[in-house]
Design a protein around this motif. Structure first.
Motif, short mmCIF file in Angstrom:
data_model
loop_
_atom_site.label_atom_id
_atom_site.label_comp_id
_atom_site.label_asym_id
_atom_site.label_seq_id
_atom_site.Cartn_x
_atom_site.Cartn_y
_atom_site.Cartn_z
N SER A 796 -18.72 85.38 -46.59
CA SER A 796 -20.15 85.71 -46.57
C SER A 796 -20.44 86.46 -45.29
O SER A 796 -19.69 86.40 -44.31
CB SER A 796 -20.99 84.44 -46.66
OG SER A 796 -20.76 83.61 -45.53
N VAL A 800 -24.84 85.97 -46.89
CA VAL A 800 -24.82 86.72 -48.15
C VAL A 800 -23.39 86.75 -48.68
O VAL A 800 -22.47 87.11 -47.94
CB VAL A 800 -25.33 88.16 -47.92
CG1 VAL A 800 -25.24 88.96 -49.21
CG2 VAL A 800 -26.76 88.13 -47.38
N VAL A 819 -21.38 93.52 -51.17
CA VAL A 819 -22.38 92.45 -51.20
C VAL A 819 -23.29 92.69 -52.40
O VAL A 819 -23.41 93.82 -52.88
CB VAL A 819 -23.22 92.42 -49.90
CG1 VAL A 819 -22.39 91.89 -48.74
CG2 VAL A 819 -23.79 93.79 -49.59
N SER A 821 -26.17 93.80 -54.59
CA SER A 821 -27.01 94.97 -54.32
C SER A 821 -28.38 94.59 -53.78
O SER A 821 -28.90 95.25 -52.89
CB SER A 821 -27.18 95.79 -55.60
OG SER A 821 -25.98 96.38 -55.96
N GLY A 822 -28.94 93.51 -54.32
CA GLY A 822 -30.28 93.13 -53.91
C GLY A 822 -30.36 92.77 -52.42
O GLY A 822 -31.42 92.85 -51.82
N GLN A 823 -29.24 92.36 -51.85
CA GLN A 823 -29.26 91.96 -50.44
C GLN A 823 -28.55 92.97 -49.55
O GLN A 823 -28.36 92.74 -48.36
CB GLN A 823 -28.60 90.57 -50.30
CG GLN A 823 -29.46 89.47 -50.90
CD GLN A 823 -28.63 88.29 -51.36
OE1 GLN A 823 -27.97 88.34 -52.41
NE2 GLN A 823 -28.67 87.22 -50.60
N ARG A 825 -29.34 95.99 -48.48
CA ARG A 825 -30.08 96.65 -47.41
C ARG A 825 -30.18 95.77 -46.17
O ARG A 825 -30.03 96.24 -45.04
CB ARG A 825 -31.47 97.04 -47.93
CG ARG A 825 -32.39 97.64 -46.89
CD ARG A 825 -31.84 98.97 -46.34
NE ARG A 825 -32.59 99.36 -45.14
CZ ARG A 825 -33.75 100.00 -45.16
NH1 ARG A 825 -34.29 100.35 -46.32
NH2 ARG A 825 -34.37 100.29 -44.03
N ALA A 826 -30.38 94.48 -46.39
CA ALA A 826 -30.48 93.55 -45.25
C ALA A 826 -29.15 93.50 -44.51
O ALA A 826 -29.10 93.50 -43.27
CB ALA A 826 -30.88 92.16 -45.74
N VAL A 827 -28.06 93.46 -45.26
CA VAL A 827 -26.73 93.42 -44.63
C VAL A 827 -26.50 94.72 -43.86
O VAL A 827 -26.01 94.72 -42.72
CB VAL A 827 -25.64 93.18 -45.69
CG1 VAL A 827 -24.26 93.32 -45.06
CG2 VAL A 827 -25.82 91.82 -46.34
N ARG A 830 -28.23 94.71 -40.63
CA ARG A 830 -27.57 93.85 -39.64
C ARG A 830 -26.36 94.56 -39.05
O ARG A 830 -26.13 94.54 -37.84
CB ARG A 830 -27.11 92.54 -40.28
CG ARG A 830 -28.28 91.57 -40.54
CD ARG A 830 -27.76 90.16 -40.72
NE ARG A 830 -27.09 89.69 -39.52
CZ ARG A 830 -26.07 88.83 -39.49
NH1 ARG A 830 -25.60 88.36 -40.63
NH2 ARG A 830 -25.52 88.46 -38.36
#
Lengths: 997, 417, 93
Positions: A796, A800, A819, A821-823, A825-827, A830
């Motif tokens: 993870s 994620v 990762v 797809s929905g998450q 952008r956040a990854v 970071r």
């Protein structure tokens, strides 16, 4: 009432709503419910257009969609539309219409001089001339012909209106809302069937709208129509569509309708589409298309003021317009007598009815006689006089054996003609229904059909109103599967017409200079048709093509039967031995934009956006289309061009780290007990020994042996592979996998799932990639020792879920972070933040291309073109030698697939390090070889390499791998050829030290 | 032969055009010919013409099951070009293009070959690479082809939409100036007239129902709906029905037929000066002399002999036309139709001898046979007359599918015809 | 647009399907002759008449299945599962 030919108290126009529009700049007044044609006719004006070839003055022949003559341009700017039929265009305030194909004006058209040259311009004259001198055709003659041809001018601005497409299903589609169609729709509708009833006119009723005589259940025909429409409107299972033409009958009862929604409105709502195409899948179809009256073919039959008898009746009863003051009726059919009676009752003088039949009789004839109308039996019309308007008719007796006697002139301003009625077979024929010739009626009727379709009423030769209603009911019941339908009592009706005539009318004298038109719009005369037959064009299709009869915008609705009869007479063969030309859709012309519907602008094709698209846009990325995907090509900073940006991005990846959105890669999860065996059979590589947590470059061939796709494959578990494909190949690879799995290898227990959209991929590449990533992956050990190149780990990243691949398409230490797809952008954010201190730089597809080219990595679709084997592109090592079979194995054993002179992938360096090759350039052996010559190969990739400080290229060269160091030349489109040398395709870090770092 | 010229036209005008004779003799079959060509389209009629004209053969018949040139000759969008990628292909199509350039004169029949230029529009970086490869390869082969920027493309074809804001912007275009269009029917009629004049029998409404062979397997003639016809050589040029005819001699072909649709708009005054093809968004358009916009749609996916397809196929093409030429959105479809295209796996034709002695085949022209008409006819005639292929059509064998020497224009270029 | 009766999903419009060419063509082992390989890969009956063909409901259940269709009319005569024999229709091919 405006318009001196308007008859107060008649017609279905609304006298309380005057409407003003312009025709050729002049203000014309009419009423709501008028068409351009009816409003002009109300002013006594027949001249509305000019013909195609001779520019003859023309007026409307018909009152509907079969109109060949009265074509006008309507609207202004982006809403200008050419070639509309004045007989169909409903007027509204502010409408602007212009006449066409004339210069300088409709009344005086210089092009009419062509008529004088008519003897030199017979059918097909252009096949015999304009051949000398050679080369003059497309430079001199053709431009002249083109300018003279065409009808209206083309629109010159984009159309601002929008269009809609609608799919619908129904039990019964009824095409045509005349008496048969209304009866069929009611019969089916009352059974509860889902019914769609459509009609091309503004209101339902068809022929009944022009019928002031018939009575049904004691009602006038129009009142009966109103009652039927009212009942249909109350039925929730019936959909009524007016201004809606059924125009295309496709396979398996898919019928297309074109609904016109706004053209008749002065102020259409902004959100309303101009037109809508309905694609209707109908369980059953009832065709109630009616019949069209035939014109008569005689000298001068095209003069304005000469029209179909039924059209004059329509103008009278539907629009309250008398088409003239004094009419001559020429007929071979009873129906025209009713027209004469109606007109006479309305105050139009009937100078004579010339009846081609020797002994006309029957109630209508008697009624005309009783009214004192002069009836001339066995009489033809020798010619019509006049120019911009008919001024008289020369009527002549037809003797025994067809000899025509001396004619006498009858002054008139209106000639009404009726050759009888031709059933409309277009949709039946489009449905691949057979046609059969009916001797009694002298016309073709619908025969057997392969689709679930039935015809009713006049379109199958049933003409008497009571019979038409019964026929419609029967068709509606049969389509809906019922037995008891509505019954109506027709209390007054005309007997169905008898007689009819097709072909050229008999005439006195040879008429060498006579122009008797068969096809009005295309100016095809009876003589043209005869000439075609004389020249050996005996098939009706040949006659059509040689003369262009039936190829005008009315598609021969009024002319085909006459042309057929002329051919039949000349050849002495029966019409059914000659046949009809194919009915080609659409029934009436349909707007291009309506077909396009919503597929316009951004909606033209679905736009696929990777998860980091918003981020890239915010950073000012420049994009490129790759299939349906929009991908960031590079991220220019202020003042940078593409070359500068790409060079900077490349240097960042090589010196620090770069971040790249690789989410468009295709991803397929291959899972199941037999997953490894499936992979063995599908890929050229061997997979059995690939350990869990390991990755391998996989290559897919077709069974033809040619490379189809490639990508890294990771083994997630013994029974689970994470397969990647090229961006463009994802759907094709999955389809191919399913094909083999489902149809060839039913023995394998494997599931395939597309996960392209589920996994986003963040590529993190460069010597500092590990340094950036390590703190983010929730304790996962990604050190070189525990996670070497070509391995994968599940874990993870900031909580994620992640599949982390250590792979590289750049030649640097690199990771691809998968990762959800929905998450993603956040990854991404970071990673981006974590990399800021390390010089992390976003890069796009162009830098990706450069970096991989420096490493000599191929791109399927760029180095390969569907004709390359794995060996050609230097991937022979990937092909398993031990597997008993895999896709492509047999073909790869063919001698031709192993020929030494096959194109092979090599590196190419220009001798001048700063000169750039162009992708697609050919390579030849010497600097100056005159064309035509053969190439040694071609350049597939060419970039400036920031790492090498010079240009590099990849190429496919005949036997290239054995020709390292060879000098070749690349001819330029402009300038001297570039000298190049063949080299190993790996330009950078050939040992792979950086990769494995 | 009655010579066609403005003078003969004027002379006949005085005679009220009563003196024109049939352009070809449509005759009943004789019992025997040296050569029978099966298929009276442009390719078959042309082959008969060249057999008579260039190879001195006279005892030739063309048998056509329907009306002359009623198949794909009558149904194509009349585009002529030679800018194919592979040397084998471009040589073949260039051979045809050179013949087109003199065909009206050769046949004394105006086939209206109009070298209006053909623009092949690129919409993606990949398109640019592919089309530039075409330009370079064609130049090397002595075939004109040049690269235009979007602005240059628009200057050549003003209605073209080169706005960068459309879904697939125009990134450039390859232009072959010598490409163009011709009047499709006229080509067939011109060949029929010229062949007939040279003694070729043209037999319409005569369907071949069998191919006769002697015990050694050699061809001896054909069975037809108008009786048996003996022939030492039979050349099959039956387009969409090639598989059906060749099966009569026990030969299976690498062909699949698909419906291909096309359409025209209502005629308008000159508004579109050239041919534009866009493979990426599937649009082909030119304007005929009559003023109609002639538009080629895509193929339906399935095998069919019905000469029709689904409306969604031309609709998709019109979507593309409306994007590419937005001024034409309010033009209207006047007529649409379908043909049967015979497609090989590598989308290149077959013009070759077969494993049956005396039997020759010219097929597999798929969606692009019209442009090749005189070239294919000419080389097919050569192959039949000499019992060996001309060097230009030598690579276009049936055997290439066995030995893997494909000429894969489709895969190589991602360009439809 | 054809109406195709997917054995698993029922009748659906053609745009949901991908065509799969002639059915009942068996892929031979990798050691066959060139002629046999050619026949498998390229040679087709291209039937004018009743043709057994493959479709995949690619925008539906994803399954391949076979169909009998008359290529002279485009009328379907039968739909059946992969691996099952061609049904008898009583119509000449």
């Amino acid at each position: 009432m405006s318009g001196v030919f308007r008859l107060a108290g008649r017609g279905r126009i609304d006298p309380s709503r005057p409407v003003a529009f312009r025709f050729d700049g002049r203000l014309i007044r009419g009423y709501a419910g008028d068409t351009v044609a009816s409003a002009l006719l109300a002013e006594g004006r027949h001249l509305m257009g000019r013909s195609f070839k001779y520019h003859r003055p023309r007026g409307p022949v018909s009152a509907g969609s079969d109109e060949p003559n009265a074509l006008i341009g309507v609207g202004e700017g982006g809403r200008y539309t050419p070639n509309l039929r004045a007989t169909q265009v409903e007027i509204h305030d502010g409408l602007v219409a212009v006449s066409q194909n004339r210069a300088p004006s409709l009344r005086f058209d210089i092009g009419a001089l062509n008529t004088l040259a008519a003897p030199l311009l017979p059918a097909g004259f252009y096949y015999k001339t304009f051949m000398w001198p050679r080369g003059f055709w497309d430079k001199v003659y053709e431009p002249l012909i083109r300018r003279a041809a065409g009808l209206g001018r083309a629109p010159e601005a984009p159309d601002p209106d929008h269009y809609a497409l609608h799919y619908a299903h129904c039990d019964v589609l009824v095409a045509g809302g005349g008496p048969a169609g209304l009866a069929a729709a009611l019969a089916a509708g009352r059974m509860g069937a889902r019914v769609i009833l459509c009609d091309e006119n503004a209101e339902f009723g068809g022929s009944l709208l022009a019928d002031a005589y018939s009575r049904i259940d004691g009602l006038t025909a129009m009142d009966w129509v109103a009652r039927m429409v009212a009942e249909l409107e109350r039925l929730p299972n019936v959909q009524l569509l007016t201004r809606c033409s059924a125009f295309h009958y496709g396979p398996h009862n898919m019928v297309a309708l074109n609904q016109r929604l706004t053209d008749h409105l002065a102020m259409p709502p902004a959100d309303m589409p101009r037109e809508r195409i309905w694609q209707v899948r109908a369980r059953e179809v009832v065709l109630a298309a009616g019949a069209l009256e035939r014109a008569l073919v005689f000298e001068g039959n095209d003069r304005p003021g000469i029209m179909l008898a039924s059209a004059a009746r329509t103008y009278l009863h539907r629009y309250g317009v008398a088409c003239g003051r004094k009419a001559v009726v020429v007929t071979a059919d009873d129906a025209a007598y009713r027209v004469a009676l109606d007109l006479a009752e309305a105050g139009v003088k009937i100078a004579a009815i010339a009846d081609l039949r020797p002994v006309p009789g029957g109630t209508l004839v008697e009624a005309a006689r009783a009214r004192g109308i002069r009836i001339l039996p066995a009489t033809t019309i020798q010619r019509a006089h006049g120019h911009l308007r008919v001024t008289g008719a020369e009527l002549a007796p037809v003797g025994e054996g067809g000899a025509v006697g001396k004619g006498r002139a009858v002054a008139c301003d209106l000639v009404l003609m009726s050759g009888g009625f031709t059933p409309s077979l277009h949709l039946h024929s489009q449905a691949r229904g057979a046609l059969r010739f009916d001797d009694a009626l002298g016309v073709y009727l619908p025969g057997e059909a392969i689709e679930r379709v039935r015809s009713a009423g006049a379109c199958r030769g049933v003409f008497a109103l009571d019979a038409v209603l019964r026929d419609g009911v029967a068709a509606g019941l049969a389509a809906a599967g019922g037995e008891n339908g509505p019954e109506w009592r027709v209390t007054r009706q005309d007997a169905p017409g008898t007689g009819g005539f097709a072909g050229a009318l008999p005439r006195r004298g040879p008429g060498h200079l006579a122009l008797a038109f068969v096809d009005f719009q295309n100016d095809v005369t009876a003589k043209d048709v005869k000439l075609a037959v004389r020249e050996g064009f005996r098939s009706i299709e040949h006659v059509k093509r040689y003369t262009t009869t039936g190829m005008a915008t009315d598609q021969g609705k009024g002319s085909n039967v006459n042309a057929l009869a002329i051919v039949s007479n000349v050849l002495g063969r029966r019409p059914e031995e000659i046949g009809l030309t194919t009915y080609r859709p659409p029934y009436t012309p349909v707007t291009f934009g309506a077909f396009a519907g919503h597929a316009r602008g951004d909606q033209f094709d679905p736009l696929r956006l990777p998860p980091m698209d918003g981020w890239a846009r915010a950073r000012g990325a420049v994009f490129e289309d790759v299939g349906q995907w929009r991908r960031a090509r590079y991220f220019p900073r202020a003042g940078e061009d593409m070359a500068a940006a790409v060079a900077r991005e490349c240097r960042a990846v090589r010196s620090a780290a770069g971040i790249f959105d690789a989410s468009t890669l295709g991803k397929i999860e291959v899972a199941g007990p037999d997953a490894a065996e499936f992979m063995n059979r599908f890929y050229v590589n061997a997979w059995t020994k690939l350990g869990v947590g390991k990755c391998r470059y996989g290559l897919v061939c077709r069974d033809s042996g040619f490379v189809y796709d490639d990508g890294v494959v990771g083994r997630i578990a013994a029974d689970r592979f994470h397969v990647t494909t090229t961006t463009g190949g994802a759907a094709g690879v999955l389809n191919m996998m399913e094909d083999y799995l489902q149809t060839e290898w039913a023995d394998l227990d494997v599931w395939l799932t597309s996960v392209t959209e589920q996994w986003a991929v963040i590529a993190l590449q460069g010597p500092r990639a590990r340094e950036i990533l390590a703190p983010l992956v929730d304790g996962l050990d990604i050190s070189a020792a525990s996670m070497p190149h070509m391995t994968l780990r599940e874990g993870s990243i900031g909580g994620v879920p992640m599949r982390l691949f250590r792979v590289s398409f750049t030649g640097e230490l690199g990771y691809e972070i998968n990762v959800p797809s929905g998450q993603a952008r956040a990854v991404w954010d970071r990673v981006w933040q974590a990399g800021a201190a390390c010089g992390l730089t976003p890069y796009g597809t162009e830098a990706m291309h450069v970096l991989r080219a420096e490493k000599g990595y191929l791109i399927v679709g760029q180095e390969t073109d569907g004709t390359m084997t794995p060996g050609d592109v230097g991937c022979g090592w990937a092909v398993s030698k031990v597997k008993p079979d895999f896709i492509g194995k047999r073909a790869l054993a063919l001698p031709a697939m192993n020929a030494p002179d096959r194109l092979q992938m090599v590196g190419v360096l220009t001798d001048d390090p700063l000169s750039m090759l162009e992708e697609g350039m050919q390579l030849v052996a010497a600097a100056h070889i005159p064309a035509p010559t053969s190439a040694e190969g071609h350049v597939t990739s060419s970039y400036f390499s920031p790492a090498l400080g010079r240009s590099i290229a990849l190429a496919m060269v005949k036997g290239g791998r054995g020709r390292m160091g060879t000098g070749l030349y690349a001819p330029c489109l402009d300038g001297p050829p570039l000298k190049v040398t063949l080299v190993d395709p790996v330009f950078y870090d050939p040992e792979g030290a950086r990769l494995n770092g | 032969m009655q010579k066609f010229s403005v003078f003969s036209l004027a002379r006949e005008a005085f005679g009220r055009h009563l003196g024109w004779r049939p352009q070809w003799r449509s005759v009943a079959p004789k019992p025997s010919y040296d050569i029978v060509i099966v298929g009276g389209g442009g390719h078959g009629l042309g082959a008969a013409y060249y057999l008579a004209k260039q190879h001195g053969l006279r005892n030739i018949a063309v048998v056509e099951r329907g009306w002359l040139a009623g198949g794909n000759t009558a149904r194509n969008t009349t585009i002529i070009r030679s800018n194919y990628l592979f040397e084998e292909s471009s040589s073949y199509y260039e051979h045809a293009l050179k013949l087109w350039e003199g065909l009206s004169e050769e046949l004394n029949y105006n086939v209206m070959f109009s070298q209006r230029g053909c623009l092949m529009v690129a919409h993606t970086v990949h398109d640019v690479q592919v089309f530039k490869r075409h330009v370079h390869a064609n130049r090397l082969n002595g075939i004109d082809n040049e690269w235009l920027t979007p602005e240059e493309a628009k200057a050549f074809c003003p209605p073209l939409n080169i706005s960068p804001n459309i879904r697939y912007p125009v990134l450039g275009a390859a232009l072959q100036r010598r490409a163009g269009t011709a009047r499709h029917d006229a080509v067939a009629w011109g060949f029929a007239r010229a062949a007939s004049e040279l003694g070729v029998d043209i037999i319409e409404n005569c369907e071949v129902t069998g191919i006769d062979r002697d015990p050694s397997g050699k061809v001896t003639g054909v069975q037809t709906t108008r009786g048996p016809i003996r022939a030492a050589k039979v050349g099959v040029s039956a387009a969409g029905h090639s598989s059906v005819v060749m099966a009569m001699a026990g030969i299976r072909l690498p062909l699949q037929v698909n419906p291909l649709q096309a359409l025209v708009s209502e005629p308008v005054k000159p508004a579109f000066p050239c041919v534009v093809m866009s493979n990426t968004i599937h649009a082909y358009i030119s304007q005929s002399d009559k003023g109609e916009m002639v538009i080629g749609a895509g193929t339906d996916s399935y095998v069919s002999y019905t000469q029709r397809g689904g409306l969604h196929i031309p609709a998709h093409t019109l979507e593309a036309i409306c994007e590419l030429v937005p001024d034409f959105r309010r033009l209207r479809m006047l007529r649409s139709w379908g043909g049967i295209t015979d497609n090989t796996p590598d989308r290149s034709p077959i013009t070759a001898k077969t494993s049956v002695p005396g039997l020759y085949v010219n097929c597999g022209w798929g969606t692009g046979g019209f442009k090749a008409t005189p070239g294919a006819a000419n080389l097919f005639a050569w192959t039949i007359a000499r019992d060996e292929p001309h060097p230009i059509n030598a690579p276009f064998t049936i055997d290439r599918f066995r030995d893997g020497t494909l000429i894969d224009e489709a895969a190589a270029a991602a360009v439809a015809h | 647009m054809l109406l195709i009766d997917c054995p698993y999903c029922g009748p659906r419009a053609e745009i949901e399907f991908a065509y799969g060419g002639e059915a009942h063509i068996v892929r031979p082992a990798a050691d066959v002759s060139e002629a046999e390989w050619e026949a498998f890969l390229y040679l087709r009956d291209n039937t004018k008449g009743v043709l057994a063909e493959r479709w995949r409901h690619s925008h539906g259940c994803g399954r391949f299945f076979n169909a009998l269709r008359d290529t002279r009319t485009d009328r379907f005569l039968a739909f059946y599962e992969i691996g099952t024999p061609r049904p008898e229709t009583g119509e000449a091919a």
